[in-house]
Design an enzyme around this catalytic site. Structure first.
Site, PDB file in Angstrom:
ATOM      1  N   ASP A  96      -2.699 -12.475   5.074  1.00  0.00           N
ATOM      2  CA  ASP A  96      -3.601 -13.207   5.770  1.00  0.00           C
ATOM      3  C   ASP A  96      -4.927 -12.872   4.928  1.00  0.00           C
ATOM      4  O   ASP A  96      -5.797 -14.240   4.862  1.00  0.00           O
ATOM      5  CB  ASP A  96      -3.901 -12.366   7.356  1.00  0.00           C
ATOM      6  CG  ASP A  96      -4.490 -13.056   8.291  1.00  0.00           C
ATOM      7  OD1 ASP A  96      -4.914 -14.337   7.825  1.00  0.00           O
ATOM      8  OD2 ASP A  96      -4.729 -12.761   9.232  1.00  0.00           O
ATOM      9  N   ASP A 107      -5.386  -3.041  -2.284  1.00  0.00           N
ATOM     10  CA  ASP A 107      -6.916  -3.243  -2.724  1.00  0.00           C
ATOM     11  C   ASP A 107      -7.121  -3.510  -4.170  1.00  0.00           C
ATOM     12  O   ASP A 107      -8.270  -4.331  -4.637  1.00  0.00           O
ATOM     13  CB  ASP A 107      -7.398  -1.577  -2.459  1.00  0.00           C
ATOM     14  CG  ASP A 107      -6.435  -0.739  -2.963  1.00  0.00           C
ATOM     15  OD1 ASP A 107      -5.489  -0.937  -3.312  1.00  0.00           O
ATOM     16  OD2 ASP A 107      -6.927   0.659  -2.794  1.00  0.00           O
ATOM     17  N   LYS A 110       0.797  -1.027  -0.092  1.00  0.00           N
ATOM     18  CA  LYS A 110       0.207   0.000  -0.170  1.00  0.00           C
ATOM     19  C   LYS A 110       0.831   1.322  -0.052  1.00  0.00           C
ATOM     20  O   LYS A 110       1.017   2.143   0.920  1.00  0.00           O
ATOM     21  CB  LYS A 110      -0.884  -0.108   1.341  1.00  0.00           C
ATOM     22  CG  LYS A 110      -1.837   0.797   1.205  1.00  0.00           C
ATOM     23  CD  LYS A 110      -2.987   0.751   0.182  1.00  0.00           C
ATOM     24  CE  LYS A 110      -4.162   1.911   0.386  1.00  0.00           C
ATOM     25  NZ  LYS A 110      -4.930   1.679  -0.892  1.00  0.00           N
TER      26      LYS A 110
END
Ligand code: NAD
Length: 360
Positions: free
Chosen positions: A251, A227, A195
């Site tokens: 995860d 995203d 990110k």
């Protein structure tokens, strides 16, 4: 070659599925002229029943003295099992966390592969599935948000909770090296997920990954924002080979990637340390609801054993043979109950293990 394998049958269906993986490994030894010596290790509920604790120092020492660890799964039914009357630090899952820590397993590998024969279980549309997908998610397992400093404070009557996301360049470098090494054994593409438009830790991540990439000129590197990656996994999963990412992103993305295959009994996984050593286990749990019935699908554990051959023992040819045997058995129409479909031949746990071993 001789190898020492620590076997952790564990709880629930664990002993049943590990027995089938061992059967397949024994056949690999016969066909390819290796010898594996096995040492059994108690973990989780099985260890609580004998030693009163979910993991003993002796169990850790046995695991450390081996070339690799192959595990079934641990844990019981939280509502009915006496193991869950114990305090949290004495329950089966505490043993698993403790052994991962003791073995310094910082790299988690979760493949998501769609077998043509099991396309019906994939929740995506035909046109999205295309020619299928074959990816592996390499997740950093010991740093980031889950291990950073955390606190909850009350100031002027307002409660504030703080979690910190920290990575140093060494932690990033060692996981990146693992991802590139794995890409070299596959289709030579790494998608590093971060990110970096927001987080400093992601900007450092990107910089270090690019440095590591210079040592692997044959591997194509791309960066992707997390995203976007979450969307791409359900929009065009066929584009991925190796996905490299930090702890929390991994995860979430690894569970998303598993779901798109649709078959929990087929998903293998591995956790590795700085050397070639690793702990190999199916992604699913101990399925207490079907334990002892002889119907559990052993394929995720058998495929985890194939990963062990490839990544810890460097026996790529043998790993290919196990994966090809799984493919063949599916093509011939054999299915355990969890992946059963119309017109297929239903088999139990032991029969599935026999079928795979016969095809090595
Ligand atoms: P689970 O994965 O054990 O079971 C979920 C469902 O999938 C069940 O209906 C089960 O019958 C089915 N299933 C799972 N594996 C299967 C297989 N190989 N063949 C056929 N069907 C299969 O998840 P759960 O029920 O949430 O957890 C049960 C126990 O497992 C809990 O104690 C949990 O803590 C533990 N667990 C352990 C691990 C691990 O050892 N790494 C991972 C996840 C859960």
């Amino acid at each position: 070659m001789n190898y020492k394998i620590a076997l952790i049958p564990g709880d629930g269906i664990g002993p049943e599925i590990v027995a089938e993986a061992k059967k397949v490994l024994d056949q690999v030894c016969r066909v390819y002229g290796h010898s594996f010596s096995y040492e059994e290790v108690l973990l989780g509920g099985a260890s609580i029943d004998v030693h009163g604790v979910p993991l003993t120092d002796e169990a850790v020492e046995t695991a450390k003295a081996s070339d690799a660890v192959l595990m079934g799964s641990i844990g019981g039914d939280a509502k009915t099992s006496p193991w869950y009357q114990l305090e949290p630090s004495k329950r089966p899952e505490a043993g698993l966390l403790a052994i991962r820590k003791a073995l310094n397993l910082f790299a988690n590998l979760r493949p998501a592969y769609l077998y043509d024969e099991l396309k019906g279980a994939c929740p995506l549309k035909e046109e999205v599935i295309g020619d299928g997908f074959d990816m592996i998610i390499v997740r950093e397992l010991t740093g980031g948000l889950y291990f950073g400093e955390r606190k909850t404070v009350v100031e002027n009557g307002v409660t504030t909770a703080v979690d910190t996301l920290t990575y140093n360049e060494n932690e990033i470098r060692r996981i990146a090296v693992k991802a590139f090494d794995i890409a070299m054994k596959r289709n030579k593409k790494v998608t590093s997920v971060d990110k970096a438009n927001v987080l400093d830790s992601s900007r450092l991540w990107r910089k270090v990954v690019e440095e590591v990439a210079k040592d692997y000129p044959e591997v194509a590197l791309e960066h992707m924002l997390v995203d976007n990656c979450a969307m791409q996994l359900v929009h065009d999963p066929g584009q991925f080979d190796v996905i490299l990412t930090e702890n929390m992103f991994g995860d979430i993305l690894s569970d998303e990637a598993s779901m798109v295959t649709g078959s929990i009994g087929m998903l293998s996984s591995a956790s590795l340390n700085e050397t070639k050593f690793g702990l190999y286990e199916p992604s699913h749990g101990s399925a207490p609801d079907i334990a002892g019935k002889g119907i559990a699908n052993p394929l995720a554990t058998i495929l985890s054993a194939a990963m062990m051959l490839r990544y810890s023992l460097d026996l790529d040819k043998e790993a290919d043979a196990v994966e090809a045997a799984v493919q063949k058995v599916l093509t011939e129409g054999y299915r355990t109950v969890d992946i059963m479909a119309d017109g297929m031949k239903q088999v139990g746990t032991k029969e599935m293990g026999d079928l795979i071993a016969e095809r090595i």
